[in-house]
Write an enzyme that holds these catalytic residues in place. Structure first.
Site, PDB file in Angstrom:
ATOM      1  N   ARG A  16     -30.768-153.274  46.712  1.00  0.00           N
ATOM      2  CA  ARG A  16     -29.840-152.165  46.452  1.00  0.00           C
ATOM      3  C   ARG A  16     -28.680-152.110  47.457  1.00  0.00           C
ATOM      4  O   ARG A  16     -27.701-151.413  47.239  1.00  0.00           O
ATOM      5  CB  ARG A  16     -30.618-150.830  46.460  1.00  0.00           C
ATOM      6  CG  ARG A  16     -31.539-150.675  45.258  1.00  0.00           C
ATOM      7  CD  ARG A  16     -32.570-149.566  45.450  1.00  0.00           C
ATOM      8  NE  ARG A  16     -33.692-149.998  46.291  1.00  0.00           N
ATOM      9  CZ  ARG A  16     -34.762-149.248  46.559  1.00  0.00           C
ATOM     10  NH1 ARG A  16     -34.847-148.029  46.057  1.00  0.00           N
ATOM     11  NH2 ARG A  16     -35.736-149.707  47.329  1.00  0.00           N
ATOM     12  N   TYR A 387       0.493-171.700  76.963  1.00  0.00           N
ATOM     13  CA  TYR A 387       0.006-172.667  75.974  1.00  0.00           C
ATOM     14  C   TYR A 387       1.100-173.665  75.640  1.00  0.00           C
ATOM     15  O   TYR A 387       2.217-173.280  75.305  1.00  0.00           O
ATOM     16  CB  TYR A 387      -0.400-171.876  74.724  1.00  0.00           C
ATOM     17  CG  TYR A 387      -1.093-172.673  73.649  1.00  0.00           C
ATOM     18  CD1 TYR A 387      -2.121-173.557  73.954  1.00  0.00           C
ATOM     19  CD2 TYR A 387      -0.727-172.507  72.311  1.00  0.00           C
ATOM     20  CE1 TYR A 387      -2.760-174.273  72.956  1.00  0.00           C
ATOM     21  CE2 TYR A 387      -1.376-173.203  71.305  1.00  0.00           C
ATOM     22  CZ  TYR A 387      -2.391-174.092  71.628  1.00  0.00           C
ATOM     23  OH  TYR A 387      -3.027-174.789  70.642  1.00  0.00           O
TER      24      TYR A 387
HETATM   25  C1  UD1 Z   1     -41.077-146.535  49.874  1.00  0.00           C
HETATM   26  C2  UD1 Z   1     -42.332-145.835  49.377  1.00  0.00           C
HETATM   27  C3  UD1 Z   1     -41.979-144.417  48.944  1.00  0.00           C
HETATM   28  C4  UD1 Z   1     -41.358-143.674  50.094  1.00  0.00           C
HETATM   29  C5  UD1 Z   1     -40.169-144.448  50.688  1.00  0.00           C
HETATM   30  C6  UD1 Z   1     -39.731-143.793  51.980  1.00  0.00           C
HETATM   31  C7  UD1 Z   1     -43.785-147.550  48.356  1.00  0.00           C
HETATM   32  C8  UD1 Z   1     -44.228-148.191  47.117  1.00  0.00           C
HETATM   33  N1  UD1 Z   1     -42.876-146.575  48.248  1.00  0.00           N
HETATM   34  O1  UD1 Z   1     -40.179-146.633  48.786  1.00  0.00           O
HETATM   35  O2  UD1 Z   1     -43.140-143.727  48.517  1.00  0.00           O
HETATM   36  O3  UD1 Z   1     -40.901-142.401  49.659  1.00  0.00           O
HETATM   37  O4  UD1 Z   1     -40.528-145.809  50.984  1.00  0.00           O
HETATM   38  O5  UD1 Z   1     -38.577-144.377  52.509  1.00  0.00           O
HETATM   39  O6  UD1 Z   1     -44.225-147.901  49.438  1.00  0.00           O
HETATM   40  N2  UD1 Z   1     -41.227-154.147  52.019  1.00  0.00           N
HETATM   41  C9  UD1 Z   1     -41.897-155.296  52.386  1.00  0.00           C
HETATM   42  N3  UD1 Z   1     -42.477-156.060  51.424  1.00  0.00           N
HETATM   43  C10 UD1 Z   1     -42.446-155.725  50.111  1.00  0.00           C
HETATM   44  C11 UD1 Z   1     -41.782-154.534  49.741  1.00  0.00           C
HETATM   45  C12 UD1 Z   1     -41.178-153.764  50.718  1.00  0.00           C
HETATM   46  O7  UD1 Z   1     -41.956-155.649  53.572  1.00  0.00           O
HETATM   47  O8  UD1 Z   1     -43.017-156.464  49.312  1.00  0.00           O
HETATM   48  C13 UD1 Z   1     -40.589-153.337  53.085  1.00  0.00           C
HETATM   49  C14 UD1 Z   1     -39.110-153.202  52.912  1.00  0.00           C
HETATM   50  O9  UD1 Z   1     -38.438-154.230  53.626  1.00  0.00           O
HETATM   51  C15 UD1 Z   1     -38.815-151.827  53.480  1.00  0.00           C
HETATM   52  C16 UD1 Z   1     -40.129-151.079  53.289  1.00  0.00           C
HETATM   53  O10 UD1 Z   1     -41.116-152.049  53.018  1.00  0.00           O
HETATM   54  O11 UD1 Z   1     -38.513-151.881  54.861  1.00  0.00           O
HETATM   55  C17 UD1 Z   1     -40.068-150.079  52.155  1.00  0.00           C
HETATM   56  O12 UD1 Z   1     -39.724-150.764  50.950  1.00  0.00           O
HETATM   57  P1  UD1 Z   1     -38.661-150.186  49.927  1.00  0.00           P
HETATM   58  O13 UD1 Z   1     -38.507-151.134  48.825  1.00  0.00           O
HETATM   59  O14 UD1 Z   1     -37.456-149.734  50.647  1.00  0.00           O
HETATM   60  O15 UD1 Z   1     -39.465-148.900  49.399  1.00  0.00           O
HETATM   61  P2  UD1 Z   1     -38.873-147.572  48.785  1.00  0.00           P
HETATM   62  O16 UD1 Z   1     -38.491-147.809  47.384  1.00  0.00           O
HETATM   63  O17 UD1 Z   1     -37.861-146.997  49.686  1.00  0.00           O
HETATM   64 CA    CA Z   2     -36.798-147.698  51.432  1.00  0.00          CA
END
Ligand code: UD1
Ligand code: CA
Length: 458
Positions: A16, A387
Site C-alpha cells: 500500500r 577547478y
Molecule cells: C495488522 C493486524 C490488525 C491490526 C494492525 C495494527 C493482522 C492480521 N492484522 O494489520 O489487526 O489492527 O496490524 O497496525 O495481524 N508482516 C510480516 N509478515 C507477513 C505479514 C505482515 O512480517 O506475512 C509484518 C508487516 O511487515 C508489518 C506487520 O507485520 O510490519 C503488520 O502487517 P500489516 O500487513 O501492516 O498488517 P495490518 O493490515 O496493518
Molecule cells: Ca500495518
C-alpha cells in the site's frame, strides 16, 4: 527462568506504500519506522529481541545491525506465520513475549512497560494492547461479548458491517505467554478473506483452550497508529514532529512555529536558541546555546556551536564555531569549517574549506578547496577558481590579508599573510608577505569621447 522477549514483525513488502523502498524502512523524522520501534523496545530491557525479516531482509538487517536477532520469513503468509518463524529462537523459553509491528513508529517504551505490568497482574495468556478511534477503518476490531470480555479480533476485510462499527482496535501489540503463543500458532489456519495466517487468530484459539485473554486499552490512539500508506506516513510524521518539538521547547529552545519546524529525532539543541518557521534540522546535527536559526534554513549533519546566527541558508556536513554567522541565502557544502566570529554574508558558497577566526566574506563569493587564515577581508564577488576542468586545486590565504572585490584566485595558489590583492585582479602567481598584487588592464581615458556618441545629451 522467566524471560522477557520481543518479536518485531518486519517482513511485509508494504504494497500500500506503492514504493520501491520496503515499508518499515520509510523514515519518520529521519529514523526508519522499524528503528523507531526497536529503539523503544530496547529501553524496556529484553532478554531477546527477534526481528522477522523477509522482503528487503538484507536492507533491514543492515539498518538494524546486531541490535536484534533475526528470523527469516521466506514467504509472507501473514502475521501469524511471521511470528512462527521466531519459534526456533524463542520456542523453548518460559516467560513473556511481546509482539509488535515494524510499521507502528509512535509507540513509546512507557506504553510497552505498562503492557508488561498489566499482563503480569492479569496473569493472562495474552494481553492485547487496544485503543479507541473514530476512524477504525483498516484496523482489526476488538470483539467483546455482552459482559465486555474480549472474544476475538476480526480483521477489516473479514468484518461484518456491525463489526466494522466497533471503534476499539487492535494496535498490533500483544504480550503473550511465550509457550502459549507458539502452541496456539500451530492451530491457526488461513481460512479468511486474505488467505493469510493471522496472528490475531491465536487469541480466539487461546480463548477456546480456556485461557485468560486480557485487553489493555491505551488512551492515546495516535501513539498506536499503523503506517500502511503515505497518508498515514505523513500523519505519523506530524505527530512525531510535535513530540520532538515539544521536548526541545521544554528543554529551553524557543520554536516560534512548531507546526512548521522540522527537526529530526536525533538532533541536539542548546538552551536559548531560537528557531524560526520553516527550519529543517536533519541527521546528526548539533546546535549549541544562544543560536538564532532564521526562517527556512536547512542544516544537515552539521555542528553549530554557541551564539551562531544562520539566516535562510543551507548547511551540509560542516561546522560553525562560536559567534559566527551566515546568510541570507548562503550555502556551506560538505567539509566546511568556519571559525569563531567569522562573517559569511549573502550569496556565499563555501566548499571543503577552512576559514579561521574573524575572517569576513561578505557577499557573492565562492570559496572552494581553500584554507583561509584569521582576520582576512574578502571583498565582494571573489572567486576561488579551484577547478581546471580535470582536477581540484587548493588556495591558501594567510592571516590579516585583504582580497579586493571581484578578484579571481586561480589555484593552486599561496597568498601570504599580511598581503593585499587589488580589486579586479586575476591572480595566478603566489603573493608574498607585505606585497600588493594587482593584475588587471590599466585604465585609459579618452578625452571628449562622449561628444561623439550619436545619443549624446548636452
Ligand atoms: C495488522 C493486524 C490488525 C491490526 C494492525 C495494527 C493482522 C492480521 N492484522 O494489520 O489487526 O489492527 O496490524 O497496525 O495481524 N508482516 C510480516 N509478515 C507477513 C505479514 C505482515 O512480517 O506475512 C509484518 C508487516 O511487515 C508489518 C506487520 O507485520 O510490519 C503488520 O502487517 P500489516 O500487513 O501492516 O498488517 P495490518 O493490515 O496493518
Ligand atoms: Ca500495518
Amino acid at each position: 527462568m522467566a524471560t522477557k522477549n520481543t518479536i518485531i514483525l518486519a517482513a511485509g513488502k508494504g504494497t500500500r506504500m506503492k514504493s520501491k523502498l520496503y515499508k518499515v524502512l520509510h523514515r519518520v523524522c529521519g529514523r526508519t519506522m522499524v528503528d523507531h520501534v526497536l529503539t523503544q523496545v530496547e529501553q524496556v530491557k529484553m532478554d531477546n529481541i527477534v526481528t522477522v525479516v523477509g522482503h528487503g531482509a538484507e536492507a533491514v538487517e543492515q539498518e538494524l545491525g546486531d541490535r536484534t536477532k533475526y528470523a527469516v520469513q521466506e514467504e509472507q503468509l501473514g502475521t501469524g506465520h511471521a511470528v512462527m518463524q521466531a519459534e526456533d529462537i524463542l520456542g523453548d523459553l518460559d516467560g513473556i513475549t511481546m509482539v509488535v509491528s515494524g510499521d507502528t513508529p509512535l509507540f513509546t517504551a512507557q506504553t510497552f512497560d505498562n503492557l508488561f505490568e498489566y499482563h503480569k497482574n492479569k496473569k493472562a495468556a495474552v494481553t492485547i494492547l487496544t485503543s479507541k478511534t473514530d476512524e477504525p477503518t483498516g484496523y482489526g476490531r476488538i470483539v467483546r461479548n455482552n459482559l465486555g470480555i474480549v472474544e476475538r479480533i476480526v480483521e477489516q476485510k473479514d468484518a461484518t458491517s456491525e463489526e466494522q462499527a466497533i471503534t476499539e482496535i487492535n494496535t498490533g501489540v500483544y504480550a503473550f505467554d511465550n509457550r502459549a503463543l507458539f502452541n496456539a500458532l500451530h492451530s491457526v489456519n488461513n481460512d479468511n478473506a486474505q488467505g493469510e495466517y493471522y496472528l490475531p487468530d491465536a487469541i480466539e484459539i487461546l480463548k477456546k483452550q480456556g485461557k485468560t485473554i486480557a485487553a489493555f486499552q491505551m488512551d492515546n490512539f495516535y501513539e498506536s497508529m499503523g503506517v500502511n500508506d503515505r497518508v498515514a506516513l505523513s500523519k505519523a510524521t506530524k505527530i512525531m514532529q510535535q513530540r520532538i518539538n515539544e521536548s526541545h521547547m521544554r528543554n529551553g529552545v524557543t520554536i516560534i512555529d512548531p507546526e512548521n519546524t522540522y527537526i529530526d529525532v536525533d538532533i541536539k539543541i542548546g538552551s536559548d536558541t531560537v528557531i524560526e518557521p520553516g527550519v529543517q534540522l536533519k541527521n546528526q546535527t548539533v546546535i549549541g546555546d544562544d543560536c538564532y536559526i532564521g526562517a527556512h534554513s536547512e542544516i544537515r549533519n552539521s555542528t553549530i556551536h554557541n551564539g551562531v546566527t544562520v539566516t535562510s541558508s543551507l548547511i551540509e556536513d560542516s561546522e560553525m564555531l562560536d559567534g559566527s554567522d551566515i546568510g541570507p541565502n548562503s550555502h556551506l557544502r560538505p567539509d566546511s569549517h568556519i571559525g569563531q566570529g567569522v562573517h559569511l554574508g549573502n550569496f556565499v558558497e563555501v566548499k571543503k574549506s577552512t576559514i579561521e577566526d574573524n575572517t569576513k566574506v561578505g557577499h557573492l563569493t565562492y570559496v572552494g578547496n581553500a584554507k583561509l587564515g584569521k582576520n582576512i577581508n574578502i571583498g565582494c564577488g571573489v572567486v576561488f577558481v579551484n577547478y581546471d576542468g580535470a582536477n581540484k586545486h587548493e588556495t591558501v590565504v594567510g592571516d590579516d590579508s585583504f582580497i579586493g572585490s571581484n578578484s579571481n584566485l586561480i589555484a593552486p595558489l599561496k597568498v601570504a599573510d599580511h598581503s593585499f590583492i587589488a580589486a579586479g585582479s586575476t591572480i595566478n602567481k603566489d603573493v608574498a608577505r607585505y606585497d600588493m598584487a594587482i593584475a588587471r588592464e590599466r585604465q585609459t581615458n579618452k578625452p571628449g569621447y562622449y561628444k561623439k556618441l550619436p545619443y549624446q545629451k548636452d
